[in-house]
Design a protein around this motif. Structure first.
Motif, PDB file in Angstrom:
ATOM      1  N   LEU A 116       0.986  -1.304  -0.091  1.00 54.97           N
ATOM      2  CA  LEU A 116       0.024  -0.004   0.021  1.00 54.97           C
ATOM      3  C   LEU A 116       0.862   1.511  -0.099  1.00 54.97           C
ATOM      4  O   LEU A 116       1.761   1.357   0.831  1.00 54.97           O
ATOM      5  N   LEU A 117       0.419   2.395  -0.827  1.00 55.36           N
ATOM      6  CA  LEU A 117       0.978   3.523  -0.662  1.00 55.36           C
ATOM      7  C   LEU A 117      -0.041   4.556  -0.333  1.00 55.36           C
ATOM      8  O   LEU A 117      -1.068   4.695  -0.798  1.00 55.36           O
ATOM      9  N   VAL A 118       0.202   5.470   0.961  1.00 54.49           N
ATOM     10  CA  VAL A 118      -0.569   6.411   1.372  1.00 54.49           C
ATOM     11  C   VAL A 118      -0.011   7.866   0.989  1.00 54.49           C
ATOM     12  O   VAL A 118       0.979   8.097   1.517  1.00 54.49           O
ATOM     13  N   GLY A 119      -0.705   8.448   0.256  1.00 57.58           N
ATOM     14  CA  GLY A 119      -0.189   9.871  -0.014  1.00 57.58           C
ATOM     15  C   GLY A 119      -0.875  10.879   0.962  1.00 57.58           C
ATOM     16  O   GLY A 119      -2.232  11.008   0.920  1.00 57.58           O
ATOM     17  N   ALA A 120      -0.160  11.314   2.010  1.00 56.29           N
ATOM     18  CA  ALA A 120      -0.450  12.449   2.949  1.00 56.29           C
ATOM     19  C   ALA A 120       0.261  13.379   2.949  1.00 56.29           C
ATOM     20  O   ALA A 120       0.676  14.050   3.815  1.00 56.29           O
ATOM     21  N   ASP A 121       0.674  13.907   1.719  1.00 56.39           N
ATOM     22  CA  ASP A 121       1.806  14.829   1.387  1.00 56.39           C
ATOM     23  C   ASP A 121       1.235  16.085   1.381  1.00 56.39           C
ATOM     24  O   ASP A 121       1.685  17.044   0.482  1.00 56.39           O
ATOM     25  N   GLY A 122      -0.120  16.420   1.478  1.00 57.71           N
ATOM     26  CA  GLY A 122      -0.469  17.728   1.806  1.00 57.71           C
ATOM     27  C   GLY A 122      -1.252  18.405   0.416  1.00 57.71           C
ATOM     28  O   GLY A 122      -1.448  17.576  -0.326  1.00 57.71           O
ATOM     29  N   THR A 123      -1.633  19.741   0.569  1.00 63.09           N
ATOM     30  CA  THR A 123      -2.158  20.294  -0.557  1.00 63.09           C
ATOM     31  C   THR A 123      -1.513  20.240  -2.039  1.00 63.09           C
ATOM     32  O   THR A 123      -2.196  20.113  -2.869  1.00 63.09           O
ATOM     33  N   TYR A 124      -0.302  20.129  -1.912  1.00 63.05           N
ATOM     34  CA  TYR A 124       0.544  19.996  -3.401  1.00 63.05           C
ATOM     35  C   TYR A 124       1.079  18.723  -3.381  1.00 63.05           C
ATOM     36  O   TYR A 124       2.121  18.347  -4.086  1.00 63.05           O
ATOM     37  N   SER A 125       0.171  17.837  -3.282  1.00 61.75           N
ATOM     38  CA  SER A 125       0.702  16.473  -3.079  1.00 61.75           C
ATOM     39  C   SER A 125       1.198  15.866  -4.527  1.00 61.75           C
ATOM     40  O   SER A 125       0.354  15.849  -5.489  1.00 61.75           O
ATOM     41  N   ALA A 126       2.254  15.391  -4.459  1.00 61.96           N
ATOM     42  CA  ALA A 126       2.785  14.591  -5.518  1.00 61.96           C
ATOM     43  C   ALA A 126       2.345  13.466  -5.955  1.00 61.96           C
ATOM     44  O   ALA A 126       2.145  12.979  -7.140  1.00 61.96           O
ATOM     45  N   VAL A 127       1.602  12.540  -4.960  1.00 63.97           N
ATOM     46  CA  VAL A 127       0.931  11.372  -5.147  1.00 63.97           C
ATOM     47  C   VAL A 127      -0.210  11.613  -5.869  1.00 63.97           C
ATOM     48  O   VAL A 127      -0.654  10.803  -6.811  1.00 63.97           O
ATOM     49  N   ARG A 128      -0.973  12.745  -5.313  1.00 62.53           N
ATOM     50  CA  ARG A 128      -2.285  12.927  -6.123  1.00 62.53           C
ATOM     51  C   ARG A 128      -1.981  13.387  -7.481  1.00 62.53           C
ATOM     52  O   ARG A 128      -2.839  12.872  -8.392  1.00 62.53           O
ATOM     53  N   ALA A 129      -0.821  14.176  -7.623  1.00 61.31           N
ATOM     54  CA  ALA A 129      -0.475  14.488  -9.166  1.00 61.31           C
ATOM     55  C   ALA A 129      -0.451  13.110 -10.302  1.00 61.31           C
ATOM     56  O   ALA A 129      -0.791  13.356 -11.287  1.00 61.31           O
ATOM     57  N   GLN A 130       0.023  12.282  -9.525  1.00 62.46           N
ATOM     58  CA  GLN A 130      -0.034  11.047 -10.606  1.00 62.46           C
ATOM     59  C   GLN A 130      -1.179   9.910 -10.270  1.00 62.46           C
ATOM     60  O   GLN A 130      -1.812   9.752 -11.538  1.00 62.46           O
ATOM     61  N   LEU A 131      -1.942  10.327  -9.255  1.00 68.44           N
ATOM     62  CA  LEU A 131      -3.107   9.392  -9.113  1.00 68.44           C
ATOM     63  C   LEU A 131      -4.363  10.092  -9.721  1.00 68.44           C
ATOM     64  O   LEU A 131      -5.158   9.295 -10.548  1.00 68.44           O
ATOM     65  N   VAL A 132      -4.373  11.152  -9.915  1.00 72.11           N
ATOM     66  CA  VAL A 132      -5.647  12.068 -10.136  1.00 72.11           C
ATOM     67  C   VAL A 132      -4.909  13.140 -10.967  1.00 72.11           C
ATOM     68  O   VAL A 132      -4.897  14.389 -10.711  1.00 72.11           O
ATOM     69  N   PRO A 133      -4.530  13.147 -12.177  1.00 74.60           N
ATOM     70  CA  PRO A 133      -3.800  14.003 -13.043  1.00 74.60           C
ATOM     71  C   PRO A 133      -4.774  15.230 -13.093  1.00 74.60           C
ATOM     72  O   PRO A 133      -5.955  14.936 -13.360  1.00 74.60           O
ATOM     73  N   GLY A 134      -4.376  16.319 -13.204  1.00 76.99           N
ATOM     74  CA  GLY A 134      -5.113  17.436 -13.692  1.00 76.99           C
ATOM     75  C   GLY A 134      -5.794  18.050 -12.234  1.00 76.99           C
ATOM     76  O   GLY A 134      -6.545  19.230 -12.447  1.00 76.99           O
TER      77      GLY A 134
END
Length: 373
Positions: free
Chosen positions: A143-161
């Motif tokens: 499992l990978l948990v993206g808890a890296d805040g408002t400017y999340s790099a994990v979110r940028a890959q998981l939910v582009p745009g």
């Protein structure tokens, strides 16, 4: 089971602690060279404190905080009463962000935290996720948990745009300073004119936390101190004792924090088969409801519970998303009602309505950790 958590803030560290207590091996990666916190004071509501109790650190959290109440006054100093809500709907704990982060890092175990290690990318497979990090290493996990805040790099890959967006015209200034010889005999939160609200709260260790927020702010001019002082005039009109302005004036310029408020737009999904977002990475919202950390803490413990009760990781993450997306749609509606209040009295009512709803929600995370909220 093994998890990699990206982000060493409050939600990332709480996620790591909850996962470890659920028997999951955890590695937390923090891009900064030390555990630190942006910001100053932080309000924790009863549901967050209940989570910390069940994670075994409730007493320590309370020892580093000050019981406070979220009541509002108008610029002339009159209390804005909300008789339809109880005292418990106004009570919270004021803590210092940096001290809470340090406490959580100790509880997780600093040997489980890799500092100066940023997330780069992930590769998802049917039975694991490979996480590539800034030092050139790669970690395999369930499992990978993206808890890296408002400017999340994990979110940028998981939910582009889905980049963070400015909340137009929403600005905040704040600081925590030693009691500066100014008589601060009570805590005071004020709803003023021109979209301004703010005030000051005494901390448990003799400091004072002051803040000024403004919706629909005009273009900024002058220094941070001048900007904050200009807005303080809209908060203490007719007040016999303008303490807020005195506190701002006594604060060294370099200690005043200023931020343009950023929001994460509603996301179409929070998870994939082996990747999940938590906290501000999933739902950064306006701080005018003072609940972002509390709600993110609940993300963390719900995720840990589901991972111990669902058939497998993909099923757990699907259940997490199915719970949280509707939950945050409701949070967004309640938050908007507060923001768009036409009068200070209406603001006070909608705020108490939000906190009442938040702390009286039926617990959604029971299980091995016996966490309730």
């Amino acid at each position: 089971m093994r998890a990699v958590v990206i982000g060493g803030g409050i939600v990332g560290l709480t996620s790591g602690l909850a996962l470890r207590r659920a028997g999951i091996d955890v590695m937390i990666c923090e891009r900064a060279p030390e555990i630190r916190a942006a910001g100053a004071g932080l309000g924790l509501w009863a549901n967050a404190l209940a989570v910390f109790d069940e994670l075994g650190i409730g007493e320590q959290v309370r020892a580093n905080g000050k019981p406070s109440e979220m009541y509002f006054h108008d610029p002339a100093g009159r209390l804005l009463e909300t008789p339809e809500f109880g005292v418990e709907d106004h009570q919270y704990l004021l803590v210092h962000r940096a001290k809470l982060n340090d406490l959580l890092a100790d509880a997780v175990g600093r040997e489980n935290i890799r500092l100066a290690t940023a997330f780069q990318t992930y590769e998802e497979h049917h039975d694991q996720v490979t996480v590539r990090l800034s030092d050139g290493s790669a970690e395999n996990a369930d499992l990978l948990v993206g808890a890296d805040g408002t400017y999340s790099a994990v979110r940028a890959q998981l939910v582009p745009g889905a980049e963070a967006q400015e909340h137009p015209g929403h600005q905040v200034w704040r600081a925590v300073i030693p009691a500066p010889g100014i008589a601060v005999s009570e805590d005071r939160l004020i709803l003023g004119t021109h979209g301004c609200r703010g005030g000051y709260v005494r901390t448990h260790d003799g400091f004072v936390y002051w803040l000024v927020n403004q919706f629909r702010s005009p273009a900024l001019t002058g220094s941070r101190k001048q900007q904050a002082l200009h807005r303080a005039q809209y908060l203490e009109q007719g007040a016999p004792n303008p303490v807020l302005a005195e506190l701002i004036a006594a604060t060294p310029e370099e200690q005043i924090l200023h931020n343009q408020i950023m929001l994460v737009p509603p996301l179409p999904h929070w998870v994939s088969g082996r990747v999940a977002l938590a906290g501000d990475a999933a739902h950064a919202m306006s701080p005018h409801i003072t609940a972002g950390a509390t709600l993110g803490i609940e993300d963390a413990v719900l995720l840990s519970y589901l991972l111990t009760t669902a058939a497998d990781v993909p099923a757990a993450l699907a259940a997490y998303e199915a719970s949280q997306i509707p939950q945050y749609a409701r949070v967004s509606r309640l938050s908007a009602a507060v923001e768009h209040s036409r009068t200070p009295q209406e603001f006070a009512h909608h705020y108490a309505a939000f906190s009442h709803w938040m702390i009286t929600q039926e617990p959604r995370h029971h299980g091995p950790n016996r966490v309730t909220a």
